[in-house]
Scaffold this active site. Structure first.
Site: not given
Length: 259
Positions: A7, A9-10, A12, A111, A134
């Site tokens: 997941t 920020n932009t 999933v 991540d 992002t």
């Protein structure tokens, strides 16, 4: 079969991983922290069936997230629709298993830690991981697999959005390589393409050179994220491009979990 979920920020990203650790199918959906487990399930169930699998084939779920508000519904997705408890990367039986040699280890994004794990499984020695999302992140992974730190820059699309929003006369454009290597444009759109593309190439080249000089040893440069291939086409900046690096790291983390 494992369902790995990354997941960002932009987006999933979901991947089906077989028992050998290979990704057999992958999908993505826009990140929305309000999206419910039921909504995920309806969307995902159709894709699983279209890929020739059944929901019952999935026996485990592992999640890495940099969007804390999205985690609850992904946990509900695992428990309600896959009859298992989601494993959360970095917690419990799927602890990192690597050292985070930075001043604030608790602030390292999931991540980036998972990418370090994947990079260690791909290459020996010192490594740089460049992730295009992002944000554009540059991470140094030591020869022992430890995360040693890095830097964060605005992502390419984020920069484009900011330029469009702040400059009334500039149009919205897509990120793409200019038609040639000239950095002197003769149209507004051409100049924007040059600025964003060759500007980022220059930043990437400069950051890699500075990090290599600071490390002082041979370094393998690994790039990931959707735009990595785009920059590699003209710049040949990286030793290898791994679009699924985070998902592969999740699969590796699952295979090596404490049981």
């Amino acid at each position: 079969m494992l369902l790995a979920i990354d997941t960002g920020n932009t987006n999933v990203k979901f991947a089906l991983v077989d028992d050998s650790g290979e990704i057999v199918k992958r999908w993505r959906i826009a990140t929305d922290a309000r999206r419910t487990a039921d909504e995920y399930a309806v969307w995902l169930d159709q894709l699983i069936q279209m890929a020739g699998f059944r929901r019952s084939d999935i026996k485990a779920v592992i999640v890495a997230t940099v969007v804390p508000r999205a985690l609850h519904n992904l946990q509900l997705l695992a428990s309600h629709y896959f009859d298992c408890e989601a494993l959360i990367a970095g917690r419990g039986s799927v602890g990192w298993g690597i050292q985070l040699k930075v001043d604030e280890p608790q602030s390292v994004g999931a991540d980036r830690a998972v990418n370090a794990i994947a990079a260690q499984s791909l290459a020996d020695g010192d490594k740089l991981v460049i992730s295009f999302g992002t944000a554009t992140t540059f991470d140094y992974i030591g020869p022992d697999g430890s995360y040693r730190g890095g830097s964060i820059a605005p992502g390419v699309n984020l920069s484009l959005d900011a330029l469009y929003a702040a400059a009334a006369m500039l149009p919205r454009i897509a990120i793409e390589p200019p038609p040639n290597e000239s950095v002197i444009g003769t149209t507004t759109v051409g100049q924007m393409q040059i600025g964003i593309y060759w500007g980022y190439v220059a930043m990437i080249e400069g950051m890699i050179a500075r990090m290599k000089a600071e490390i002082g040893k041979p370094v393998t440069v690994i790039a990931t994220g959707g735009l990595a291939i785009l920059f590699q086409q003209h710049g040949h900046l990286f030793d290898r491009v791994e679009p699924d690096l985070t998902l592969r790291g999740l699969a590796h983390l699952y295979r090596n979990r404490e049981t």
